[in-house]
Design an enzyme around this catalytic site. Structure first.
Site, PDB file in Angstrom:
ATOM      1  N   HIS A  67     -16.103   9.847  -0.193  1.00  0.00           N
ATOM      2  CA  HIS A  67     -16.974   8.909   0.512  1.00  0.00           C
ATOM      3  C   HIS A  67     -17.105   9.253   1.994  1.00  0.00           C
ATOM      4  O   HIS A  67     -16.148   9.652   2.657  1.00  0.00           O
ATOM      5  CB  HIS A  67     -16.535   7.463   0.290  1.00  0.00           C
ATOM      6  CG  HIS A  67     -15.281   7.019   0.974  1.00  0.00           C
ATOM      7  ND1 HIS A  67     -15.253   6.545   2.263  1.00  0.00           N
ATOM      8  CD2 HIS A  67     -13.993   6.940   0.534  1.00  0.00           C
ATOM      9  CE1 HIS A  67     -14.027   6.188   2.594  1.00  0.00           C
ATOM     10  NE2 HIS A  67     -13.234   6.422   1.566  1.00  0.00           N
ATOM     11  N   ASP A 176      -9.453   8.820   6.942  1.00  0.00           N
ATOM     12  CA  ASP A 176      -9.938   8.153   5.734  1.00  0.00           C
ATOM     13  C   ASP A 176     -11.427   7.855   5.917  1.00  0.00           C
ATOM     14  O   ASP A 176     -11.772   6.939   6.655  1.00  0.00           O
ATOM     15  CB  ASP A 176      -9.141   6.872   5.500  1.00  0.00           C
ATOM     16  CG  ASP A 176      -9.629   6.034   4.338  1.00  0.00           C
ATOM     17  OD1 ASP A 176     -10.415   6.547   3.526  1.00  0.00           O
ATOM     18  OD2 ASP A 176      -9.217   4.863   4.247  1.00  0.00           O
ATOM     19  N   GLU A 206     -18.012   3.062   0.160  1.00  0.00           N
ATOM     20  CA  GLU A 206     -16.753   2.948  -0.593  1.00  0.00           C
ATOM     21  C   GLU A 206     -15.871   1.859  -0.034  1.00  0.00           C
ATOM     22  O   GLU A 206     -15.206   1.127  -0.781  1.00  0.00           O
ATOM     23  CB  GLU A 206     -16.014   4.291  -0.580  1.00  0.00           C
ATOM     24  CG  GLU A 206     -14.797   4.355  -1.494  1.00  0.00           C
ATOM     25  CD  GLU A 206     -13.488   3.881  -0.847  1.00  0.00           C
ATOM     26  OE1 GLU A 206     -12.478   3.754  -1.561  1.00  0.00           O
ATOM     27  OE2 GLU A 206     -13.479   3.640   0.391  1.00  0.00           O
ATOM     28  N   ASP A 229      -9.692  11.264  -1.890  1.00  0.00           N
ATOM     29  CA  ASP A 229      -9.494  10.220  -0.889  1.00  0.00           C
ATOM     30  C   ASP A 229      -8.081  10.324  -0.333  1.00  0.00           C
ATOM     31  O   ASP A 229      -7.217  11.012  -0.884  1.00  0.00           O
ATOM     32  CB  ASP A 229      -9.716   8.831  -1.501  1.00  0.00           C
ATOM     33  CG  ASP A 229     -10.250   7.816  -0.492  1.00  0.00           C
ATOM     34  OD1 ASP A 229      -9.934   7.945   0.713  1.00  0.00           O
ATOM     35  OD2 ASP A 229     -10.969   6.890  -0.898  1.00  0.00           O
ATOM     36  N   HIS A 318      -6.052   2.886   7.841  1.00  0.00           N
ATOM     37  CA  HIS A 318      -6.841   1.716   8.245  1.00  0.00           C
ATOM     38  C   HIS A 318      -6.373   1.152   9.583  1.00  0.00           C
ATOM     39  O   HIS A 318      -6.502  -0.038   9.846  1.00  0.00           O
ATOM     40  CB  HIS A 318      -6.825   0.635   7.156  1.00  0.00           C
ATOM     41  CG  HIS A 318      -7.779   0.934   6.040  1.00  0.00           C
ATOM     42  ND1 HIS A 318      -8.548  -0.032   5.451  1.00  0.00           N
ATOM     43  CD2 HIS A 318      -8.097   2.099   5.423  1.00  0.00           C
ATOM     44  CE1 HIS A 318      -9.304   0.522   4.497  1.00  0.00           C
ATOM     45  NE2 HIS A 318      -9.033   1.817   4.466  1.00  0.00           N
TER      46      HIS A 318
END
Length: 350
Positions: A67, A176, A206, A229, A318
Site C-alpha cells: 500500500h 509503514d 489500506e 507490509d 504508527h
C-alpha cells in the site's frame, strides 16, 4: 548487496494520506513503468502492473500488494484564531503527536505544529491523564484570514520527517508502508524468467480498511497472493520475549497470522522452505492486533488466493518516526523474488 537508500528516501518522504495518494502514485508510476510489461490505474487509484510469466499456459496469476498510503489527518475546522482542528486518517497514538511538525497540503504546502495545553498550566489531574486526540490542534503561526487563503476543510495532512540512516537502520515517517513500495519496485526490477504472471499492485487506502486491496484483488482474481507490509518489532527495553513479535536485524518475517487473516498453511510452509533453500534469514510473525492487505488479496478474488505475506520488522510503528534494518529490507526483496520464481515447483494440493 546494499539497498538504494536514495530511492527509499524519495518514496518515504513523499506525501500520500489515505484517499490523497496522487503524489506518491505519480512517483511510483515514474519509477515502475520501465520495469513492467503493462501498467494501469483503476478508478480508486490503485496502480496495477503486470510482468508476464514465461511458462504459463494456464494463465496463473500471482498478486503482490504494497500500500502507498500513510497514516495522516484531514482538516475539519479552522477556528477564529487560525488554529486548525483535524480528524485522523489511520491509527495514531496521541502521546506521540506532542510538538510534532506536520504539513497541511492545501492550496500550497504549509508547515504546522501539533499544539496542546502547556504542562505549566495543567491541573494536577490533567497531568496524570492520558493524552487524547481531541487535546491537539495545529498551529500554523498565522491569523484565520491568512490560514483560509491556504487551507480549506478537507485538506489532507501528513507528518514532516526526513529519512536518515542510523547505523544499519533507516529512520523516517511512513516506513509503514513505503518500505514495501520500495521492496516491490526493487523486486520488479530484478524479476526475470518467472513462471507465472506477476501482478505488482500499489494499493490505496489500506490504513483505513484495506480498501484498495479489496478492489484490486476482486479485479485480478489471483491464484496466489503476497502481502507486503511492516510488522511490529518490539525488541525494546522492558519487552518480554513473548511480546516482541519480531526483532530488527533478525531477518525478514514470514506472516503466519494477524488480526485480519490466517495465512494459507501451504504458503507459509512454501515460504519457509524457500527462505531456507536460498539461505535467507527469516523469523516467524504472529500479530494478534492489526491487519494488512494480505486479507484483501486472500479473500476478495472470485476464487480466493493461496496467500501469505512478507513482513518487514519495524520499530516505533504508527509514530512520528519509524525504523527498519537495511538487512531485513534486502532479505525481504530476496525472499519475494525467490518465492515468485518457484511458485510452479511446489505441490499446492490440500
Amino acid at each position: 548487496m546494499s539497498i538504494n537508500v536514495s530511492l527509499l528516501k524519495k518514496i518515504c518522504e513523499e506525501a500520500g494520506a489515505p484517499g490523497f495518494e496522487k503524489r506518491i502514485r505519480d512517483l511510483v508510476i515514474k519509477e515502475v513503468t520501465p520495469l513492467v510489461d503493462e501498467l494501469s490505474v483503476d478508478n480508486m487509484g490503485n496502480i496495477i502492473t503486470i510482468k508476464r510469466g514465461i511458462n504459463n499456459p494456464e494463465g496463473k496469476k500471482a498478486m503482490v500488494a504494497a500500500h502507498m498510503d500513510e497514516i495522516g489527518f484531514i482538516v475539519t475546522h479552522i477556528d477564529d484564531n487560525g488554529f486548525v482542528r483535524f480528524h485522523t486518517l489511520g491509527g495514531f497514538d496521541p502521546k506521540t503527536l506532542t510538538a510534532q511538525r506536520v504539513i497541511i497540503h492545501g492550496r500550497e504546502d504549509v508547515i504546522g505544529v501539533m499544539g496542546s495545553k502547556p504542562i505549566h498550566v495543567m491541573s494536577a489531574e490533567e497531568k496524570t491523564k492520558l493524552a487524547k486526540l481531541s487535546d491537539y490542534f495545529i498551529d500554523l503561526g498565522r491569523s484565520k484570514e491568512e490560514v483560509e487563503k491556504l487551507v480549506t476543510i478537507g485538506d489532507p495532512i501528513t507528518r514532516e520527517r526526513e529519512l536518515i540512516e542510523m547505523g544499519d537502520c533507516v529512520n523516517c515517517k511512513s516506513i509503514d508502508n513505503r518500505v514495501s513500495v520500495f521492496i516491490l519496485i526493487e523486486a520488479l526490477r530484478r524479476l526475470k524468467n518467472h513462471p507465472y504472471d506477476v501482478y505488482g499492485v500499489f494499493t490505496v487506502q489500506e490504513e483505513v480498511g484495506l480498501r484498495g486491496a479489496n478492489v484490486s484483488a476482486h479485479t485480478i482474481n489471483p491464484d496466489f497472493g503476497f502481502g507486503l507490509d511492516t510488522t511490529i518489532a518490539f525488541d525494546l527495553p522492558g519487552a518480554q520475549p513473548h511480546e516482541k513479535v519480531t526483532e530488527l536485524g533478525k531477518g525478514t518475517a514470514i506472516k503466519i497470522m494477524d488480526a485480519s487473516t490466517i495465512c494459507d498453511y501451504r504458503m507459509v510452509e512454501f515460504m519457509k522452505q524457500t527462505a531456507d533453500a536460498e539461505k535467507i534469514k527469516w523469523q516467524p510473525e504472529i500479530l494478534t492486533a492489526g491487519g494488512t492487505d494480505t486479507a484483501g488479496v486472500q479473500r476478495m478474488g472470485k476464487n480466493g488466493a493461496i496467500s501469505g505475506a512478507v513482513s518487514i520488522p519495524t520499530r516505533h510503528l504508527h509514530q512520528v518516526i519509524e525504523m527498519a534494518h537495511k538487512d531485513d529490507i534486502q532479505g525481504s526483496i530476496d525472499l519475494l523474488i525467490a518465492c515468485l520464481m518457484k511458485l510452479d515447483s511446489y505441490d499446492w494440493s490440500h
